[in-house]
Enzyme design. Structure first.
Site, PDB file in Angstrom:
ATOM      1  N   TYR A   1       0.837  -1.201   0.000  1.00  0.00           N
ATOM      2  CA  TYR A   1       0.000   0.000   0.000  1.00  0.00           C
ATOM      3  C   TYR A   1       0.871   1.250   0.000  1.00  0.00           C
ATOM      4  O   TYR A   1       0.653   2.184  -0.787  1.00  0.00           O
ATOM      5  CB  TYR A   1      -0.917  -0.018   1.224  1.00  0.00           C
ATOM      6  CG  TYR A   1      -1.678   1.257   1.442  1.00  0.00           C
ATOM      7  CD1 TYR A   1      -2.770   1.590   0.646  1.00  0.00           C
ATOM      8  CD2 TYR A   1      -1.322   2.131   2.478  1.00  0.00           C
ATOM      9  CE1 TYR A   1      -3.478   2.766   0.863  1.00  0.00           C
ATOM     10  CE2 TYR A   1      -2.021   3.302   2.697  1.00  0.00           C
ATOM     11  CZ  TYR A   1      -3.101   3.612   1.885  1.00  0.00           C
ATOM     12  OH  TYR A   1      -3.798   4.786   2.099  1.00  0.00           O
TER      13      TYR A   1
ATOM     14  N   LYS B   1       1.297   4.286  -2.929  1.00  0.00           N
ATOM     15  CA  LYS B   1       1.161   5.726  -2.711  1.00  0.00           C
ATOM     16  C   LYS B   1       2.456   6.457  -3.082  1.00  0.00           C
ATOM     17  O   LYS B   1       2.418   7.588  -3.584  1.00  0.00           O
ATOM     18  CB  LYS B   1       0.773   5.998  -1.259  1.00  0.00           C
ATOM     19  CG  LYS B   1      -0.632   5.518  -0.901  1.00  0.00           C
ATOM     20  CD  LYS B   1      -1.694   6.215  -1.724  1.00  0.00           C
ATOM     21  CE  LYS B   1      -3.089   5.860  -1.298  1.00  0.00           C
ATOM     22  NZ  LYS B   1      -4.134   6.607  -2.044  1.00  0.00           N
TER      23      LYS B   1
ATOM     24  N   SER C   1     -12.390   8.465  18.530  1.00  0.00           N
ATOM     25  CA  SER C   1     -11.292   7.509  18.404  1.00  0.00           C
ATOM     26  C   SER C   1     -10.075   7.942  19.209  1.00  0.00           C
ATOM     27  O   SER C   1      -9.276   7.107  19.643  1.00  0.00           O
ATOM     28  CB  SER C   1     -10.901   7.356  16.925  1.00  0.00           C
ATOM     29  OG  SER C   1     -11.949   6.794  16.189  1.00  0.00           O
TER      30      SER C   1
ATOM     31  N   ARG D   1      -0.640   6.076  19.784  1.00  0.00           N
ATOM     32  CA  ARG D   1      -0.147   6.481  18.466  1.00  0.00           C
ATOM     33  C   ARG D   1      -0.979   7.612  17.874  1.00  0.00           C
ATOM     34  O   ARG D   1      -0.447   8.557  17.300  1.00  0.00           O
ATOM     35  CB  ARG D   1      -0.152   5.295  17.507  1.00  0.00           C
ATOM     36  CG  ARG D   1       0.338   5.660  16.098  1.00  0.00           C
ATOM     37  CD  ARG D   1       0.338   4.442  15.167  1.00  0.00           C
ATOM     38  NE  ARG D   1       0.901   4.778  13.858  1.00  0.00           N
ATOM     39  CZ  ARG D   1       0.186   5.173  12.806  1.00  0.00           C
ATOM     40  NH1 ARG D   1      -1.149   5.301  12.913  1.00  0.00           N
ATOM     41  NH2 ARG D   1       0.795   5.459  11.665  1.00  0.00           N
TER      42      ARG D   1
END
Length: 241
Positions: free
Chosen positions: A138, A142, A173, A181
């Protein structure tokens, strides 16, 4: 509305695309592109469904717009190579080629922090001008979009802004996080919208910028986004805690 620029959003039904629809509608007329038709249109929006890997169709989709916000693609870090190659890389190629052929100069490309993921794994503070170190297929796909963008800027005069998106999640979230993180990598909805419209309007021909909020714990440098795009993040994950 007729005086507004017309902006194409690919992947308009996705998580970021949905936020962009709401956040950009007062600034621009929006052409919305996703694989399936979008039916809940409001004033200033038009649907233009397409497969981004269909070059002929994408030429029709981009025709007449002033800028493209290219969000479409397979978003998971675990996306297998075949899909990264066909959709993320092939689709981005089609968007760039279609834009060149139809005279659309400005593209905002949704890249990813995973282009430099191994710096994060090694605990290294990262600037956009450091060499790519993708952590997945991935991330490779990109990185390809960024590199192909540089080629189209240099060879065909396009204007391409690459945004290495961080953790695009709602405030809940951050509050309900399982680890810390996100306190470093979070990108809020309103900061994402600001970053995109500034990328559309900025006087830059090519640039790579990390897409995060003004997080105190950030380990990706956004100084060039502040300086070159005029980006002024309003949010900080530390404050949401």
């Amino acid at each position: 509305m007729g005086d507004h620029k017309k902006v194409l959003i690919t992947g308009a039904a996705g998580t970021i695309g949905t936020v962009m629809r709401e956040g950009l509608c007062d600034r621009y007329d929006l052409r919305l592109c996703d694989r399936e038709p979008i039916v809940d249109l409001v004033a200033g929006e038009e649907d233009c469904s397409a497969d981004i890997t269909d070059l002929q169709r994408m030429e029709e989709v981009v025709d007449g717009v002033n800028a493209i916000v290219h969000l479409a693609g397979c978003p998971a870090v675990s996306t297998p190579w075949e899909d990264c190659f066909q959709v993320n890389m092939g689709g981005t190629y089609c968007v760039y080629v279609a834009a060149r052929r139809r005279g659309v100069k400005r593209i905002v490309f949704a890249s990813s922090n995973h282009v430099t993921g191994y710096y994060e794994i090694d605990g290294i503070y990262t600037r956009p001008d450091m060499p790519e170190r993708p952590d997945s297929f991935y991330g490779v796909s990109k990185a390809f979009g960024e590199d192909l963008g540089q080629y189209y800027v240099d060879s065909h005069g396009l204007e391409i802004v690459c945004l290495r998106i961080g953790t695009f999640q709602p405030e809940s979230s951050v509050v309900e996080r399982s680890d810390d993180r996100i306190l470093s990598t979070w990108l809020s909805c309103r900061d994402a919208v600001q970053l995109v419209w500034r990328s559309i309007e900025a006087d830059v021909s090519f640039g790579i910028y990390y897409g995060i909020s003004g997080n105190q714990r950030a380990y990706w440098d956004i100084a060039n986004a502040r300086r070159e795009l005029g980006y002024e993040p309003e949010d900080d994950a530390e404050v949401v805690r």
